[in-house]
Design a protein around this motif. Structure first.
Motif, PDB file in Angstrom:
ATOM      1  N   GLU A   1      11.614   6.670  11.305  1.00 30.53           N
ATOM      2  CA  GLU A   1      11.586   6.336  12.722  1.00 30.53           C
ATOM      3  C   GLU A   1      10.449   5.369  13.037  1.00 30.53           C
ATOM      4  OE1 GLU A   1      11.002  10.154  14.411  1.00 30.53           O
ATOM      5  OE2 GLU A   1      13.063  10.849  14.057  1.00 30.53           O
ATOM      6  N   VAL A   2      10.694   4.415  13.928  1.00 33.62           N
ATOM      7  CA  VAL A   2       9.641   3.518  14.383  1.00 33.62           C
ATOM      8  C   VAL A   2       8.516   4.339  15.022  1.00 33.62           C
ATOM      9  CG1 VAL A   2       9.042   1.680  15.999  1.00 33.62           C
ATOM     10  CG2 VAL A   2      11.205   1.579  14.760  1.00 33.62           C
ATOM     11  N   GLY A   3       7.277   4.027  14.641  1.00 32.15           N
ATOM     12  CA  GLY A   3       6.136   4.763  15.158  1.00 32.15           C
ATOM     13  C   GLY A   3       5.763   5.997  14.366  1.00 32.15           C
ATOM     14  N   GLU A   4       6.590   6.385  13.400  1.00 31.47           N
ATOM     15  CA  GLU A   4       6.278   7.541  12.548  1.00 31.47           C
ATOM     16  C   GLU A   4       4.995   7.273  11.786  1.00 31.47           C
ATOM     17  OE1 GLU A   4       8.569  10.280   9.160  1.00 31.47           O
ATOM     18  OE2 GLU A   4       9.536   8.523  10.058  1.00 31.47           O
ATOM     19  N   LYS A   5       4.156   8.294  11.677  1.00 28.86           N
ATOM     20  CA  LYS A   5       2.843   8.109  11.067  1.00 28.86           C
ATOM     21  C   LYS A   5       2.663   9.048   9.880  1.00 28.86           C
ATOM     22  CE  LYS A   5      -0.751   7.374  13.685  1.00 28.86           C
ATOM     23  NZ  LYS A   5      -1.889   7.579  14.632  1.00 28.86           N
TER      24      LYS A   5
ATOM     25  N   THR B   1       1.518   3.599   9.768  1.00 24.77           N
ATOM     26  CA  THR B   1       2.445   3.722  10.886  1.00 24.77           C
ATOM     27  C   THR B   1       3.642   2.811  10.662  1.00 24.77           C
ATOM     28  OG1 THR B   1       0.595   4.191  12.384  1.00 24.77           O
ATOM     29  CG2 THR B   1       2.691   3.562  13.380  1.00 24.77           C
ATOM     30  N   LEU B   2       4.845   3.383  10.724  1.00 28.80           N
ATOM     31  CA  LEU B   2       6.070   2.636  10.477  1.00 28.80           C
ATOM     32  C   LEU B   2       6.367   1.705  11.654  1.00 28.80           C
ATOM     33  CD1 LEU B   2       8.342   2.417   8.361  1.00 28.80           C
ATOM     34  CD2 LEU B   2       9.584   4.153   9.659  1.00 28.80           C
ATOM     35  N   LEU B   3       6.684   0.438  11.364  1.00 28.23           N
ATOM     36  CA  LEU B   3       6.913  -0.565  12.395  1.00 28.23           C
ATOM     37  C   LEU B   3       8.390  -0.953  12.528  1.00 28.23           C
ATOM     38  CD1 LEU B   3       3.876  -2.943  11.771  1.00 28.23           C
ATOM     39  CD2 LEU B   3       4.059  -1.050  13.402  1.00 28.23           C
ATOM     40  N   GLU B   4       9.266  -0.385  11.712  1.00 31.10           N
ATOM     41  CA  GLU B   4      10.692  -0.709  11.817  1.00 31.10           C
ATOM     42  C   GLU B   4      11.530   0.545  11.616  1.00 31.10           C
ATOM     43  OE1 GLU B   4      12.661  -2.849   8.639  1.00 31.10           O
ATOM     44  OE2 GLU B   4      10.878  -2.658   7.373  1.00 31.10           O
ATOM     45  N   ASP B   5      12.760   0.502  12.105  1.00 32.69           N
ATOM     46  CA  ASP B   5      13.677   1.625  11.970  1.00 32.69           C
ATOM     47  C   ASP B   5      14.410   1.528  10.636  1.00 32.69           C
ATOM     48  OD1 ASP B   5      15.313   3.774  13.851  1.00 32.69           O
ATOM     49  OD2 ASP B   5      16.539   2.877  12.278  1.00 32.69           O
TER      50      ASP B   5
ATOM     51  N   LYS C   1      -3.274  -2.226  -4.151  1.00 32.24           N
ATOM     52  CA  LYS C   1      -2.239  -3.213  -4.446  1.00 32.24           C
ATOM     53  C   LYS C   1      -0.963  -2.688  -3.801  1.00 32.24           C
ATOM     54  CE  LYS C   1      -0.589  -3.421  -8.615  1.00 32.24           C
ATOM     55  NZ  LYS C   1      -0.496  -3.643 -10.078  1.00 32.24           N
ATOM     56  N   PHE C   2      -0.206  -3.558  -3.112  1.00 32.36           N
ATOM     57  CA  PHE C   2       0.922  -3.121  -2.304  1.00 32.36           C
ATOM     58  C   PHE C   2       2.252  -3.599  -2.882  1.00 32.36           C
ATOM     59  CE2 PHE C   2      -2.768  -3.717   0.442  1.00 32.36           C
ATOM     60  CZ  PHE C   2      -2.832  -2.512   1.119  1.00 32.36           C
ATOM     61  N   LEU C   3       3.242  -2.724  -2.841  1.00 27.60           N
ATOM     62  CA  LEU C   3       4.628  -3.086  -3.095  1.00 27.60           C
ATOM     63  C   LEU C   3       5.423  -2.524  -1.921  1.00 27.60           C
ATOM     64  CD1 LEU C   3       6.711  -4.388  -4.961  1.00 27.60           C
ATOM     65  CD2 LEU C   3       6.954  -2.201  -6.126  1.00 27.60           C
ATOM     66  N   ASP C   4       5.724  -3.394  -0.953  1.00 32.94           N
ATOM     67  CA  ASP C   4       6.233  -2.940   0.333  1.00 32.94           C
ATOM     68  C   ASP C   4       7.755  -2.954   0.384  1.00 32.94           C
ATOM     69  OD1 ASP C   4       3.625  -2.687   1.156  1.00 32.94           O
ATOM     70  OD2 ASP C   4       3.537  -4.670   2.083  1.00 32.94           O
ATOM     71  N   GLY C   5       8.324  -1.845   0.853  1.00 31.28           N
ATOM     72  CA  GLY C   5       9.765  -1.743   1.036  1.00 31.28           C
ATOM     73  C   GLY C   5      10.163  -1.681   2.495  1.00 31.28           C
ATOM     74  N   PHE C   6       9.170  -1.669   3.388  1.00 32.19           N
ATOM     75  CA  PHE C   6       9.417  -1.686   4.827  1.00 32.19           C
ATOM     76  C   PHE C   6       8.128  -2.123   5.507  1.00 32.19           C
ATOM     77  CE2 PHE C   6       8.641   2.688   3.349  1.00 32.19           C
ATOM     78  CZ  PHE C   6       7.452   2.964   3.983  1.00 32.19           C
ATOM     79  N   GLU C   7       8.220  -2.404   6.807  1.00 33.09           N
ATOM     80  CA  GLU C   7       7.070  -2.898   7.556  1.00 33.09           C
ATOM     81  C   GLU C   7       6.268  -1.731   8.133  1.00 33.09           C
ATOM     82  OE1 GLU C   7       8.058  -5.770  10.495  1.00 33.09           O
ATOM     83  OE2 GLU C   7       9.269  -7.001   9.140  1.00 33.09           O
ATOM     84  N   TYR C   8       4.948  -1.860   8.049  1.00 36.09           N
ATOM     85  CA  TYR C   8       4.067  -0.801   8.530  1.00 36.09           C
ATOM     86  C   TYR C   8       2.690  -1.391   8.814  1.00 36.09           C
ATOM     87  CZ  TYR C   8       2.308  -1.067   3.733  1.00 36.09           C
ATOM     88  OH  TYR C   8       1.787  -1.517   2.544  1.00 36.09           O
ATOM     89  N   SER C   9       1.878  -0.635   9.518  1.00 37.52           N
ATOM     90  CA  SER C   9       0.461  -0.977   9.698  1.00 37.52           C
ATOM     91  C   SER C   9      -0.374   0.071   8.991  1.00 37.52           C
ATOM     92  CB  SER C   9       0.093  -1.038  11.182  1.00 37.52           C
ATOM     93  OG  SER C   9       0.230   0.249  11.785  1.00 37.52           O
ATOM     94  N   LEU C  10      -1.581  -0.308   8.582  1.00 35.98           N
ATOM     95  CA  LEU C  10      -2.460   0.603   7.845  1.00 35.98           C
ATOM     96  C   LEU C  10      -3.861   0.533   8.436  1.00 35.98           C
ATOM     97  CD1 LEU C  10      -2.588   2.553   5.397  1.00 35.98           C
ATOM     98  CD2 LEU C  10      -3.324   0.600   4.016  1.00 35.98           C
ATOM     99  N   THR C  11      -4.395   1.672   8.857  1.00 32.91           N
ATOM    100  CA  THR C  11      -5.744   1.760   9.399  1.00 32.91           C
ATOM    101  C   THR C  11      -6.478   2.914   8.717  1.00 32.91           C
ATOM    102  OG1 THR C  11      -5.042   3.234  11.187  1.00 32.91           O
ATOM    103  CG2 THR C  11      -5.015   0.851  11.634  1.00 32.91           C
ATOM    104  N   HIS C  12      -7.779   2.986   8.943  1.00 34.62           N
ATOM    105  CA  HIS C  12      -8.539   4.130   8.427  1.00 34.62           C
ATOM    106  C   HIS C  12      -9.571   4.567   9.451  1.00 34.62           C
ATOM    107  CE1 HIS C  12     -12.239   1.848   7.552  1.00 34.62           C
ATOM    108  NE2 HIS C  12     -11.476   0.908   7.018  1.00 34.62           N
ATOM    109  N   ASP C  13     -10.006   5.829   9.350  1.00 34.76           N
ATOM    110  CA  ASP C  13     -11.030   6.365  10.236  1.00 34.76           C
ATOM    111  C   ASP C  13     -12.381   5.739   9.906  1.00 34.76           C
ATOM    112  OD1 ASP C  13      -9.125   7.978  11.339  1.00 34.76           O
ATOM    113  OD2 ASP C  13      -9.789   9.823  10.345  1.00 34.76           O
TER     114      ASP C  13
END
Length: 488
Positions: free
Chosen positions: A183-187, A236-240, A210-222
């Motif tokens: 789901e979009v927005g899933e974390k 956080t998932l950016l696409e459905d 190193k990234f191997l991406d299969g979908f769009e997402y954002s990545l943050t840290h505390d």
């Protein structure tokens, strides 16, 4: 920095065991109050910290530190409860770079009431280049009746020396795989663990993934904060990507940097699996665990080389359910713990099982993998892949059969290391069937595939049989080749 208070009880028996009778002045059976360093290490030379208590090991006066984590040095006052607060001053000097560390508090400890232990926190904000020492020394107390150091000549413990040795900094993923709904927005919240700590300035701008991406997402840290043992990340998932017929996967791999070495689980998989309609009430996973038996095992046979001949080789492994939250689509209630409060209910995945140790830091023999290798390291820190906590997934026939269906080896990367420190990421996968072959006795028949270019030259596979009881019919011999043991 929050100061952790450590309560330590020193028995008279231990005091007399470590000091001679003449070392004490006794008045009505009460020992004169004294203050001393109380730094204790375990058999593995790791400092013992609160809430762990050890009353049988004597404090040490030196410690070799190879970590950049905050070092906690407890100081204890042996006394009855205090009517007035007592302050004890200490000093900190180094043979090397004074800017390579800091201490908190700066120079004064406080004891009051029943709080008879305070702690000196030694922090490292940059990497030291050469070996050096830091010497902490108790100087004086606000109450002149309190003696500085043990009242003996054998081990006064009024000084404590930290030897700064060669730094060893590593990092690892504590969990190697997460499943998402798509789901979009899933974390997804995950951690990177640093067993020996980290220095924020070294990590902040480092390319540790190193990234191997299969979908769009954002990545943050505390924010790094004062906890230098782990970093919390948020994906956080950016696409459905909820198409039930398509499998999506993104991989994050820890890389080696000049200061930090990737170890243990070095690959994190974020997966949106394919989905098929299944009735949780079929609950095939429940046939393969029994939490009322602490040492419950499943029993298996592997078609493997034995002295140059292919044969079935028996093994067993501790087997457990996969615990999930109530809102998991595969969740089935295992226990309400006898209460009306739903917050303490325990749910299991109706279709998954895994393998792990009951307690401790060793490993079980998931999929008989220890037979696949020679000179393997069996500690979980080195070979976490021997404990596969989510290993098999069941797909009941027609979605609801209670007796048979298909089984999938959950595709994932596992990490196995040799006693020579060589570490390998191995991709596992496979599939087969399961069936109740007699009343209450289930057999799982499947192929397991292992992929690693360096170890196997690609992909190798063999056949397995697994049972939920130690009494089962011996499988018939197969007319196929089988793998041989590989040196790590």
């Amino acid at each position: 920095m929050n100061r952790i208070k450590i309560i330590f009880v020193l028995s008279l028996i231990l005091a007399f065991a470590s000091c001679s009778k003449d070392d004490y002045r006794l008045e009505s059976g009460i020992i004169d109050p004294f203050v001393r360093f109380n730094f204790i290490v375990g058999s593995n030379n790791i400092p013992i910290e609160y809430p762990t208590v050890n009353t049988t090991t004597l404090p040490v006066n030196t410690f070799e530190n190879k970590s950049v984590k905050v070092l906690k040095v407890p100081v204890s006052l042996t006394s009855t409860a205090l009517k007035e607060p007592v302050k004890v001053n200490f000093s900190a000097v180094t043979s090397g770079d004074a800017n390579s560390f800091s201490v908190e508090p700066k120079s004064e400890l406080l004891f009051e009431g029943n709080k008879l232990t305070d702690t000196i926190f030694v922090s490292f904000d940059k990497r030291w280049a050469n070996e050096q020492t830091i010497t902490l020394k108790l100087e004086n107390a606000s109450d002149p009746a309190i003696h500085i150091g043990n009242i003996n000549t054998y081990a006064p413990n009024d000084t404590f020396t930290i030897k700064l040795g060669e730094i060893s900094t590593v990092y690892t993923f504590p969990v190697g795989q997460y499943l998402i709904k798509g789901e979009v927005g899933e974390k997804i919240d995950f951690k990177v663990n640093f067993p020996n700590g980290f220095i924020p300035s070294e990590i902040e701008n480092a390319n540790i993934f190193k990234f191997l991406d299969g979908f769009e997402y954002s990545l943050t840290h505390d924010d790094f904060g004062d906890n230098r043992s782990s970093i919390n990340y948020h994906l956080t998932l950016l696409e459905d990507i909820q198409n039930p017929d398509v499998r999506y996967e993104t991989k994050l791999t820890l890389t080696n940097t000049p200061n930090y070495i990737a170890t243990g689980n070095t690959i994190l998989q974020i997966i949106k699996p394919t989905r098929s309609p299944r009735d949780v009430n079929a609950n095939p996973a429940s046939n393969f665990y029994d939490l009322s038996s602490q040492f419950y095992l499943t029993y298996g046979e592997t078609w493997f080389d034995r002295s140059g001949t292919c044969a079935w080789q028996a093994y067993n492994a501790f087997t457990f359910p996969v615990v999930v939250t109530k809102d998991n689509e595969n969740a089935i209630l295992y226990s309400d713990k006898g209460t009306a409060n739903p917050n303490d209910d325990v749910y299991h995945d109706a279709f998954k099982i895994g393998f792990n140790v009951v307690t401790g830091t060793s490993t079980t023999n998931s999929f008989n993998l220890k037979r696949w290798f020679s000179n393997e390291a069996v500690a979980a820190a080195s070979s976490p892949g021997f404990n596969i906590t989510s290993a098999l997934e069941f797909f009941p026939e027609n979605g609801n059969s209670k007796t048979q269906g298909k089984v999938l080896v959950i595709p994932q990367y596992i990490t196995i290391a040799g006693t020579n420190k060589n570490s390998h990421n191995i991709e596992i996968s496979g599939e087969g069937t399961y069936k109740e072959i007699s009343a209450g006795l289930f057999e799982i028949s499947f192929e397991l595939k292992l992929t690693n270019e360096a170890l196997f030259g690609g992909t190798v596979s063999t056949q397995y049989r697994m049972y939920n009881n130690k009494t089962y019919p011996k499988p018939a011999a197969l007319s196929i080749d089988c793998p041989k043991e590989v040196a790590l």
